[in-house]
Write a protein that holds these residues in place. Structure first.
Motif, PDB file in Angstrom:
ATOM      1  N   ASN A 159      29.627  39.791  38.924  1.00 49.34           N
ATOM      2  CA  ASN A 159      30.478  40.944  39.243  1.00 49.34           C
ATOM      3  C   ASN A 159      30.880  40.861  40.715  1.00 49.34           C
ATOM      4  O   ASN A 159      30.583  41.745  41.524  1.00 49.34           O
ATOM      5  N   SER A 189      33.611  41.331  42.165  1.00 52.28           N
ATOM      6  CA  SER A 189      34.418  42.461  42.652  1.00 52.28           C
ATOM      7  C   SER A 189      33.542  43.510  43.307  1.00 52.28           C
ATOM      8  O   SER A 189      33.889  44.064  44.350  1.00 52.28           O
ATOM      9  N   GLU A 222      42.716  40.904  31.959  1.00 53.88           N
ATOM     10  CA  GLU A 222      42.325  42.085  31.193  1.00 53.88           C
ATOM     11  C   GLU A 222      41.735  41.650  29.868  1.00 53.88           C
ATOM     12  O   GLU A 222      42.283  40.797  29.172  1.00 53.88           O
ATOM     13  N   ASP A 275      39.007  42.834  34.075  1.00 55.20           N
ATOM     14  CA  ASP A 275      39.122  44.283  33.998  1.00 55.20           C
ATOM     15  C   ASP A 275      38.910  44.638  32.533  1.00 55.20           C
ATOM     16  O   ASP A 275      39.609  44.115  31.663  1.00 55.20           O
ATOM     17  N   SER A 276      37.938  45.479  32.278  1.00 54.29           N
ATOM     18  CA  SER A 276      37.648  45.824  30.886  1.00 54.29           C
ATOM     19  C   SER A 276      37.251  47.290  30.791  1.00 54.29           C
ATOM     20  O   SER A 276      36.801  47.879  31.777  1.00 54.29           O
ATOM     21  N   ARG A 318      33.740  47.923  31.939  1.00 52.22           N
ATOM     22  CA  ARG A 318      33.553  48.042  33.384  1.00 52.22           C
ATOM     23  C   ARG A 318      34.897  47.886  34.078  1.00 52.22           C
ATOM     24  O   ARG A 318      35.275  46.789  34.460  1.00 52.22           O
ATOM     25  N   PRO A 319      35.630  48.987  34.244  1.00 52.29           N
ATOM     26  CA  PRO A 319      36.950  48.908  34.877  1.00 52.29           C
ATOM     27  C   PRO A 319      36.846  48.466  36.337  1.00 52.29           C
ATOM     28  O   PRO A 319      35.916  48.859  37.047  1.00 52.29           O
ATOM     29  N   LEU A 320      37.809  47.682  36.767  1.00 55.43           N
ATOM     30  CA  LEU A 320      37.854  47.230  38.158  1.00 55.43           C
ATOM     31  C   LEU A 320      38.160  48.393  39.093  1.00 55.43           C
ATOM     32  O   LEU A 320      39.053  49.192  38.810  1.00 55.43           O
ATOM     33  N   THR A 321      37.442  48.472  40.192  1.00 52.99           N
ATOM     34  CA  THR A 321      37.746  49.453  41.229  1.00 52.99           C
ATOM     35  C   THR A 321      38.156  48.751  42.519  1.00 52.99           C
ATOM     36  O   THR A 321      38.594  49.399  43.463  1.00 52.99           O
ATOM     37  N   VAL A 353      38.688  37.605  38.073  1.00 51.63           N
ATOM     38  CA  VAL A 353      37.887  38.797  37.799  1.00 51.63           C
ATOM     39  C   VAL A 353      38.417  39.422  36.518  1.00 51.63           C
ATOM     40  O   VAL A 353      39.589  39.248  36.184  1.00 51.63           O
ATOM     41  N   VAL A 403      39.873  44.744  43.806  1.00 51.61           N
ATOM     42  CA  VAL A 403      40.329  43.390  43.484  1.00 51.61           C
ATOM     43  C   VAL A 403      40.195  42.544  44.748  1.00 51.61           C
ATOM     44  O   VAL A 403      40.855  42.822  45.749  1.00 51.61           O
ATOM     45  N   VAL A 416      43.452  38.778  38.098  1.00 48.95           N
ATOM     46  CA  VAL A 416      42.845  39.760  37.206  1.00 48.95           C
ATOM     47  C   VAL A 416      43.196  39.405  35.765  1.00 48.95           C
ATOM     48  O   VAL A 416      44.362  39.222  35.421  1.00 48.95           O
TER      49      VAL A 416
END
Length: 195
Positions: A92, A94, A193, A176-177, A180-183, A174, A185, A191
């Motif tokens: 993780n 990010s 998805e 984005d899901s 666990r959404p990306l906060t 990275v 970048v 990115v």
């Protein structure tokens, strides 16, 4: 000469990089054949900041453990120097890079083993605990920084060759899901998805 990686993990007072702080840093510098050094430090709490019972229970770290720790900027500087001229790797990335962005040089190249796991096993959970369980990797003492670093090294050893054999590009990626959404970048990140 083989590429040198620095595997890193941070423990923090919470999840929001804008309001929380680092409390523990661990890193291992290696080419996957030989280890070149380890860094592990506690980070002193900012003036007036406490450590929640939830975080102490999760990590096993108590506020008293941090009183003799490094001042936050000094700890991040030590990590920045330790990482220099290597490829940082984190499960993780990010999250870890979000907490380090004000203190360190932004890496040109990095590896996120959470993204690597999701790309190799798209229908499976990419949490460190679940990836380790699926692949028989020891994760004793989860949520202590050095224990998580050592597990992340093994995740990378197992999954990177699979990704490479399948032609999956995972460097600077990275995910984005909904899980666990990306906060945040990271610089130079792509990115992807995933469901």
């Amino acid at each position: 000469m083989s590429e040198i990686y620095t595997f890193i993990d941070l423990e923090t007072t919470g999840l929001d990089y804008e309001t929380e702080q680092i409390i523990e840093i661990a890193a291992v510098r290696t080419d996957l054949e030989r280890e070149y050094g380890r860094l592990q430090v506690f980070v002193r709490l900012d003036e007036g900041r406490g450590l929640s019972e939830e975080i102490s229970k999760l990590t096993g770290i108590m506020a008293d453990d941090l009183t003799g720790g490094y001042e936050p900027a000094r700890a991040a500087f030590a990590l920045d120097e330790f990482i220099a001229d290597t490829v940082p790797v984190a499960h993780n990335a990010s999250f870890d890079l979000s907490f380090l962005q004000w203190w360190m040089r932004e890496p040109e190249s990095f590896v996120c083993t959470r993204a690597l796991a999701k790309l190799v096993e798209p229908t499976e959970s990419a949490s460190l605990a679940n990836v380790c369980a699926r692949h028989g990797i020891d994760l004793t003492g989860h949520h202590r920084a050095m224990n998580d670093v050592l597990a992340t090294i093994e995740v990378f050893r197992k999954l990177a060759p699979i990704a490479e054999a399948r032609g999956i590009e995972y460097r600077n990626v990275v995910v984005d899901s909904p899980e666990r959404p990306l906060t945040f970048v990271p610089y130079n990140a792509k990115v992807v998805e995933v469901a």
